[in-house]
Write an enzyme that holds these catalytic residues in place. Structure first.
Site, short mmCIF file in Angstrom:
data_model
loop_
_atom_site.label_atom_id
_atom_site.label_comp_id
_atom_site.label_asym_id
_atom_site.label_seq_id
_atom_site.Cartn_x
_atom_site.Cartn_y
_atom_site.Cartn_z
N TYR A 83 -14.71 -2.11 8.48
CA TYR A 83 -13.30 -1.70 8.62
C TYR A 83 -12.82 -1.95 10.06
CZ TYR A 83 -9.37 1.65 8.89
OH TYR A 83 -8.15 2.26 9.09
N ASP A 129 2.28 -1.73 -4.46
CA ASP A 129 0.88 -1.28 -4.39
C ASP A 129 0.16 -1.90 -5.59
OD1 ASP A 129 -0.40 1.52 -2.83
OD2 ASP A 129 -1.56 0.61 -4.47
N ILE A 130 -1.18 -1.81 -5.57
CA ILE A 130 -1.89 -2.26 -6.78
C ILE A 130 -1.79 -1.21 -7.88
CG2 ILE A 130 -3.61 -3.98 -6.03
CD1 ILE A 130 -5.52 -1.65 -5.51
N ILE A 167 -5.30 10.54 10.29
CA ILE A 167 -4.00 11.12 9.93
C ILE A 167 -4.22 12.32 8.99
CG2 ILE A 167 -1.74 10.68 8.90
CD1 ILE A 167 -2.31 9.09 11.53
N LYS A 190 -9.98 -4.50 11.60
CA LYS A 190 -8.83 -4.02 12.39
C LYS A 190 -8.69 -4.80 13.69
CE LYS A 190 -7.05 -1.15 9.62
NZ LYS A 190 -5.73 -1.46 9.06
N GLY A 205 -0.33 4.97 -0.85
CA GLY A 205 -1.41 5.60 -0.09
C GLY A 205 -0.95 6.80 0.71
N GLN A 206 -1.87 7.32 1.51
CA GLN A 206 -1.58 8.55 2.28
C GLN A 206 -0.34 8.36 3.16
OE1 GLN A 206 -4.49 9.65 5.27
NE2 GLN A 206 -3.68 11.73 5.45
N GLY A 243 0.83 -1.22 0.00
CA GLY A 243 0.00 0.00 0.00
C GLY A 243 0.85 1.26 0.00
N ASP A 247 -0.87 -7.03 -5.44
CA ASP A 247 -2.16 -7.09 -4.75
C ASP A 247 -1.95 -8.00 -3.53
OD1 ASP A 247 -4.76 -7.80 -3.86
OD2 ASP A 247 -5.58 -7.41 -5.87
P1 NAD Z 1 -4.76 4.71 1.84
O1 NAD Z 1 -6.14 4.33 1.49
O2 NAD Z 1 -4.34 6.11 1.63
O3 NAD Z 1 -3.72 3.79 1.07
C1 NAD Z 1 -3.90 2.42 0.97
C2 NAD Z 1 -3.14 1.93 -0.24
O4 NAD Z 1 -3.41 0.54 -0.35
C3 NAD Z 1 -3.55 2.60 -1.54
O5 NAD Z 1 -2.42 3.12 -2.21
C4 NAD Z 1 -4.19 1.48 -2.33
O6 NAD Z 1 -3.91 1.55 -3.73
C5 NAD Z 1 -3.54 0.26 -1.71
N1 NAD Z 1 -4.36 -0.95 -1.87
C6 NAD Z 1 -5.70 -1.07 -1.83
N2 NAD Z 1 -6.05 -2.34 -2.05
C7 NAD Z 1 -4.91 -3.05 -2.22
C8 NAD Z 1 -4.62 -4.40 -2.48
N3 NAD Z 1 -5.59 -5.30 -2.64
N4 NAD Z 1 -3.33 -4.77 -2.57
C9 NAD Z 1 -2.33 -3.87 -2.42
N5 NAD Z 1 -2.55 -2.56 -2.21
C10 NAD Z 1 -3.83 -2.16 -2.10
O7 NAD Z 1 -4.51 4.28 3.37
P2 NAD Z 1 -3.51 4.93 4.41
O8 NAD Z 1 -4.20 6.08 5.02
O9 NAD Z 1 -2.18 5.13 3.82
O10 NAD Z 1 -3.51 3.79 5.52
C11 NAD Z 1 -2.45 2.89 5.69
C12 NAD Z 1 -2.81 1.98 6.85
O11 NAD Z 1 -3.01 2.77 8.02
C13 NAD Z 1 -4.10 1.19 6.66
O12 NAD Z 1 -3.97 -0.06 7.28
C14 NAD Z 1 -5.12 2.00 7.41
O13 NAD Z 1 -6.21 1.22 7.85
C15 NAD Z 1 -4.29 2.50 8.57
N6 NAD Z 1 -4.86 3.71 9.15
C16 NAD Z 1 -4.87 4.89 8.47
C17 NAD Z 1 -5.42 6.01 9.06
C18 NAD Z 1 -5.48 7.32 8.34
O14 NAD Z 1 -6.11 8.26 8.86
N7 NAD Z 1 -4.83 7.47 7.18
C19 NAD Z 1 -5.96 5.93 10.35
C20 NAD Z 1 -5.96 4.72 11.01
C21 NAD Z 1 -5.37 3.61 10.42
N1 SER Z 2 -8.72 7.62 9.15
C1 SER Z 2 -9.27 6.32 9.17
C2 SER Z 2 -10.65 6.32 8.62
O1 SER Z 2 -11.30 7.33 8.76
C3 SER Z 2 -9.31 5.79 10.57
O2 SER Z 2 -8.83 4.51 10.56
O3 SER Z 2 -11.07 5.34 8.10
#
Ligand code: NAD
Ligand code: SER
Length: 316
Positions: A142, A37-38, A172, A146, A14-15, A11, A52
């Site tokens: 979700y 990433d995908i 975040i 988790k 992602g963010q 991933g 994936d």
């Molecule tokens: P995001 O949605 O920004 O990024 C996730 C990435 O995963 C994307 O680039 C997407 O293309 C990729 N993805 C989706 N399906 C996939 C698959 N089948 N195989 C491979 N890649 C795949 O998420 P994020 O904010 O970067 O979050 C990263 C982790 O942190 C996650 O586990 C999320 O649950 C956790 N998290 C994030 C937040 C937040 O606020 N950003 C808060 C709590 C927990």
């Molecule tokens: N920022 C995330 C969401 O809103 C919390 O895990 O899904």
């Protein structure tokens, strides 16, 4: 002392992954961090693989090919997208996590990071200063994935001696990559709209208060936990970490202090029910005691930095 040498990030586009990868490359060496990433987005000469996480065989192949010893597993479907497509959230979040843990077990990896979330909590959990060890009855798919991740990671630790670690990230906030479909996304969108249009329509109500964290603290917590001595940890996969807590109207007010023309209105949608089921603030004393956690940013310093970074990014 053993340490992380060849790192795989799932991933990675992602963010969080998009900021974690450059930090890891700076610290552990450009060629030692394999982003996956995908998304089909090559990265110049930096190691990148389309992967994936539901494809366990391909994951194992990539781990073998690069001699991976550590995984930061960031691929997931977040809360709002997960409520629109719970089946996909289950497949990616549970199936993908299982594949990561299995590859870790089969290949005796050194360490694995699996993030959890404040979404692991539910309406029966104490809302204010939510304890480390408390009721976990989430109402979203979700959140359910988790909690499964936390418990499964802990199972692999006790059963197979696999060093699995994780924090419950709050929402975040960051300026580089837009969030990927969560309930806390408003706290990023609001900055773009405030700068571009001087107004924002919030999908959450004004008094909705949630735990949040600025990206530099998110990266700091991630690396601090992953670099902590194992013998200091009593918890493993489910550390509460706090940054700041604010309501939508408090964030809007803080932005208005810096952009006086800014106006906000409110049109709550399906994400309100998700936010209402989550805590308002988090007790992170276990993280503080076991690996020395403390955040650097509060609400005013985060708002200052976000506006400065986004003004440059948007050319304003
Ligand atoms: P995001 O949605 O920004 O990024 C996730 C990435 O995963 C994307 O680039 C997407 O293309 C990729 N993805 C989706 N399906 C996939 C698959 N089948 N195989 C491979 N890649 C795949 O998420 P994020 O904010 O970067 O979050 C990263 C982790 O942190 C996650 O586990 C999320 O649950 C956790 N998290 C994030 C937040 C937040 O606020 N950003 C808060 C709590 C927990
Ligand atoms: N920022 C995330 C969401 O809103 C919390 O895990 O899904």
């Amino acid at each position: 002392m053993e340490s992380m040498k060849k790192i795989l990030v799932t991933g990675a586009k992602g963010q969080i992954g998009s900021e974690l990868v450059p930090l890891l490359r700076k610290k552990y060496g450009h060629e030692n961090v394999i982003a996956t990433d995908i998304k089909d987005e090559e990265e110049g000469d930096a190691p990148y693989e389309i992967l994936d996480v539901r494809d366990g065989k391909k994951l194992a192949g990539v781990v073998d090919r690069y001699g991976i010893d550590t995984i930061f597993h960031m691929a997931a479907i977040l809360s709002a997208t997960g409520e629109k497509n719970p089946q996909l959230a289950w497949d990616v979040n549970v199936g993908g996590l299982y594949n990561v843990l299995e590859v870790g077990r089969e290949k005796s990896l050194f360490r694995i990071f699996i993030p959890s979330s404040i979404a692991a909590f539910g309406p029966e959990t104490p809302k204010v200063n939510t304890p480390q060890d408390t009721v976990l009855k989430p109402r979203t798919m979700y959140g359910i994935t988790k909690v499964i991740g936390e418990r499964l990671g802990e199972y692999y630790f006790w059963k197979y001696n696999l060093d699995v670690r994780g924090v419950r990230y709050p929402g975040i906030i960051s300026s580089k990559t837009l969030p990927g479909g969560g309930t806390t996304d408003y706290a990023v969108e609001i900055f773009y709209e405030a700068l571009r249009k001087k107004r924002y329509t919030s999908f959450l109500k004004p008094q909705t208060r949630l735990p949040m964290m600025y990206m530099p603290d998110c990266l700091k917590a991630t690396l601090m936990l992953m670099e902590a001595p194992l013998e200091n940890l009593k918890h493993h996969t489910d550390f509460n970490v706090a940054g700041m807590s604010f309501s939508v109207e408090e964030l809007a007010l803080e932005i208005k202090k810096r952009i006086p023309e800014f106006e906000i209105d409110y049109e709550p949608d399906y994400r309100q029910a998700i936010a209402d089921s989550w805590p308002e603030s988090i007790d992170d004393s276990a993280a503080r005691q076991e690996w020395g956690w403390s955040p650097d940013y509060d609400l005013p310093s985060m708002v200052d930095d976000m506006l400065e970074k986004l003004r440059i990014k948007l050319g304003l």
